[in-house]
Design a protein around this motif. Sequence first.
Motif: not given
Length: 375
Positions: A108-120
Amino acid sequence: MKKFKTIISMMSGTSLDSIDACLLNIYDDLTFKVIDSYSLDYPIEVREKLLALANNNGNVSDVCLMNFVVGELFAKTANLLIEKANLKHRDIDFISSHGQTIFHIPAIKEIGGINTASTLQIGDISVISHKTGIMTVGDFRPKDMASGGQGAPLVPFADKILFGLDKNRLIQNIGGISNVTVLSKNCDIFAFDNGPGNMLIDYFIHKLFDLSFDKNGEIASQGNIDNKWLEELLKEHYYNIKPPKSTGRELFNKDYAEKIYKFAPENNFDVIATITFLTAKVIADSYKNFILPKTSIDEVVIGGGGAYNKTLLSMLQKEIPSIPVKTHDDFGIPNKLKEAIAFAYLGYFTIMNKPNNVPSCTGANMPVVMGKISY
C-alpha cells in the motif's frame, strides 16, 4: 449444441523472452484439450525497452507507446497461431491475454490521502481485438487489487480445477519469479511468490556467459556453491515475509543483481551454481516455513521454464528428499504452456461473469470477477 469454448490464451512473464500462445478447448465440465501452440520472441529492441520499463527506467511516453506495441505483438501471435492451426478467425470464441507486466506494487502506498496498491500490465486488449477481429479478455489483476488483494498469484484458480484435491500437492511454477499453489485436504487453498525463479539466473548467465539462459542447467552443474555468498543472499527480507505475498522485477531487478554481485565469488561457474541453488533453497525453505506447519505434502509438481533446468530440479529434490518432485508434463500439461492454459480458464470465467480470483491466495476481501472485455 456446442459444448465447449475455443480459446487462444496468451502469456508473457517476467523473463520477457517470448509471448506464449495456446489454442485450446475448454469444455462445459471444465476439462480442456490443447489444439496447438505458438511462441513469438520479442524483437530485441522491444525486449530491451520492456526491460528498461520493468527496471523503472523510462518515461510516460515509453509506457504509452509500448502498450500499443505489445498489443500489436500479441495480436500478431494470435493471428500466426490461427494460421498455423489451419483455422479461421471465426472458429475462435475469444482471446484471453495476461498482457505484459511492467510494474507491480502490492504494498500500500499513500498519496493525496489515497491509500492503494497498484499494478500495470500493458498490451492493450482493444488493439488485440481490433487486429484479430476476436473478442478479447484481459487486464485481470486490477479488480483483485481493488478488492484488497495483491493481484497475484492468479494461477491457483486454475490449479484447483486442473489438479483437484485427491492428493496434497504443491503446484510450483518457476518462471522469472517462482510461485507456489498449495492444494490440500487439510487447509484452504493458498499461494504466494517464493522469490526469484529464473530471473537472477538469466541475468548472470547473460552477464557472464553472454547466453540468454542456462540450458538444462549445464553451466550451474560445472560450478560449486559458494556458501559465504549464499549466506548473504539469504538475508533478503522478502524470504521471511509471511504469505500472502507477491514480488517481481520491481525487487529482483538489474540494480538488485548488481548489488549482490559485489560479493559474488570470482569463478563465473560458481556464481551460476550458487544463484541456481538460491532459487532451489528459497523454494524449499518456503515449504518448511509456511506450508508444512499447515499441511503435509504428497508431491511437488513443477512448471515453467525452470522445469527444464535439470540442475535446479536436482538441487530442489535434495532439499526436500522425502517429497517426490514431478513436472507438469507428467500430468499431460506442457510445462511451457501451463500459465497460458491457466489464463484461458480465468478468461472463461470472466466471459461467464463468474468470480475467478482466490481470496485466500491473494488476500482480497471477497471473490470478484476479474478481467475486462473488448468486443
